[in-house]
Enzyme design. Sequence first.
Site, mmCIF file in Angstrom:
data_model
loop_
_atom_site.group_PDB
_atom_site.id
_atom_site.type_symbol
_atom_site.label_atom_id
_atom_site.label_comp_id
_atom_site.label_asym_id
_atom_site.label_seq_id
_atom_site.Cartn_x
_atom_site.Cartn_y
_atom_site.Cartn_z
ATOM 1 N N LEU A 18 -34.950 58.754 11.186
ATOM 2 C CA LEU A 18 -35.956 58.703 10.130
ATOM 3 C C LEU A 18 -35.278 58.747 8.766
ATOM 4 O O LEU A 18 -34.330 59.503 8.565
ATOM 5 C CB LEU A 18 -36.885 59.919 10.247
ATOM 6 C CG LEU A 18 -37.618 60.064 11.586
ATOM 7 C CD1 LEU A 18 -38.308 61.424 11.659
ATOM 8 C CD2 LEU A 18 -38.628 58.937 11.742
ATOM 9 N N ASP A 61 -31.659 61.224 15.404
ATOM 10 C CA ASP A 61 -31.485 62.257 14.363
ATOM 11 C C ASP A 61 -30.961 63.582 14.921
ATOM 12 O O ASP A 61 -30.893 64.576 14.191
ATOM 13 C CB ASP A 61 -32.837 62.552 13.691
ATOM 14 C CG ASP A 61 -33.163 61.579 12.561
ATOM 15 O OD1 ASP A 61 -32.232 61.180 11.824
ATOM 16 O OD2 ASP A 61 -34.348 61.234 12.402
ATOM 17 N N ARG A 131 -43.331 68.715 7.941
ATOM 18 C CA ARG A 131 -42.751 69.022 9.255
ATOM 19 C C ARG A 131 -43.171 70.407 9.782
ATOM 20 O O ARG A 131 -43.177 70.628 10.990
ATOM 21 C CB ARG A 131 -41.228 68.974 9.173
ATOM 22 C CG ARG A 131 -40.658 67.649 8.697
ATOM 23 C CD ARG A 131 -40.832 66.559 9.738
ATOM 24 N NE ARG A 131 -40.339 65.282 9.270
ATOM 25 C CZ ARG A 131 -39.084 64.863 9.381
ATOM 26 N NH1 ARG A 131 -38.177 65.640 9.934
ATOM 27 N NH2 ARG A 131 -38.741 63.669 8.938
ATOM 28 N N HIS A 161 -37.664 69.038 3.161
ATOM 29 C CA HIS A 161 -37.717 70.410 3.664
ATOM 30 C C HIS A 161 -37.561 71.402 2.516
ATOM 31 O O HIS A 161 -37.069 71.054 1.446
ATOM 32 C CB HIS A 161 -36.536 70.660 4.627
ATOM 33 C CG HIS A 161 -36.658 69.972 5.945
ATOM 34 N ND1 HIS A 161 -35.673 69.147 6.438
ATOM 35 C CD2 HIS A 161 -37.627 70.007 6.898
ATOM 36 C CE1 HIS A 161 -36.036 68.702 7.640
ATOM 37 N NE2 HIS A 161 -37.211 69.207 7.934
ATOM 38 N N CYS A 248 -28.017 70.758 7.314
ATOM 39 C CA CYS A 248 -28.669 70.165 8.505
ATOM 40 C C CYS A 248 -27.745 70.003 9.702
ATOM 41 O O CYS A 248 -28.224 69.915 10.830
ATOM 42 C CB CYS A 248 -29.188 68.765 8.189
ATOM 43 S SG CYS A 248 -29.826 68.556 6.559
HETATM 44 C C1 CIR Z 1 -35.221 63.561 9.505
HETATM 45 O O1 CIR Z 1 -35.947 62.901 8.749
HETATM 46 O O2 CIR Z 1 -35.664 64.421 10.274
HETATM 47 C C2 CIR Z 1 -33.732 63.315 9.482
HETATM 48 N N1 CIR Z 1 -33.459 61.933 9.201
HETATM 49 C C3 CIR Z 1 -33.068 64.185 8.440
HETATM 50 C C4 CIR Z 1 -33.187 65.638 8.759
HETATM 51 C C5 CIR Z 1 -32.439 66.489 7.818
HETATM 52 N N2 CIR Z 1 -32.512 67.836 8.234
HETATM 53 C C6 CIR Z 1 -32.561 68.861 7.423
HETATM 54 O O3 CIR Z 1 -32.650 68.694 6.224
HETATM 55 N N3 CIR Z 1 -32.610 70.059 7.962
#
Ligand code: CIR
Length: 253
Positions: A18, A61, A131, A161, A248
Amino acid sequence: MFTHAIARRPGKNFAQGLTTSFNAKPPQYDLLCKQHETYLETIKSCGLEVTLLDPLPDYPDAYFVEDTAVVTPDVAVITNPGAKARNGEEDFMAPVLAGFRKTEHILAPGTVDGGDVLQVGNHFFIGLSERTNKEGAAQLGRILESYGNTWAAVEVGAGLHFKSSVNYVGKNTLLVTADFAEHAALSKYNKIVLEKAEAYAANTLLVNEHLLMPVGYPDTRKQLKVLGFDIIELETSEVRKMDGGLTCMSIRF
Ligand code: CIR
């Protein structure tokens, strides 16, 4: 003091993950792997023993492991990730964390992404975002309370987030984007407020006495340096294209 981290190698299909970050230059797998490897070497050099997991072909992801669990000294809370395409990653994380902690679970209709959860001592901020919903935040809050922690829900507003905008850098100090500079829930902390052009640098990772920050944010670096932080700068160009950053890519505990 953190001693462990869990991370997962990015898969070749990572660019199918994503993203809302549209770049003229598509993300490069080889460069991502190189940056990921450097990240792992860096957290190891900060004292963490890393458990490195293999890619999950059905979940491009999945190397953003942070979203699948919230780990405290007492418990590993396995989340229920809020994006449909990512829901299921947590089932692969649960058995890994069961080797380190008692596990508890966020259950539907509750959703939580670990990227929305910021720990400051025994207090947890839980961001309400696209989310993480109220039900998920309340479940997580109840679990954390049962282990003697406190928590507060905070509306995330802009950004993916909560930790895209706010992170704890130690010394009672939060690194925040302008949106959170005057936020009542954060009033008892000192704050470093990011310049608009440097907002991405909010996603900075504290590993024991070291502060990992993305390369290319000189104003933020200067402000952090003045406070005496040991700063390590890392390239994050490819994860950034997938809306990710430094926090992340690992779960530390
Ligand atoms: C997403 O949209 O879930 C991933 N492409 C990116 C997630 C990043 N995660 C985070 O900031 N904890």
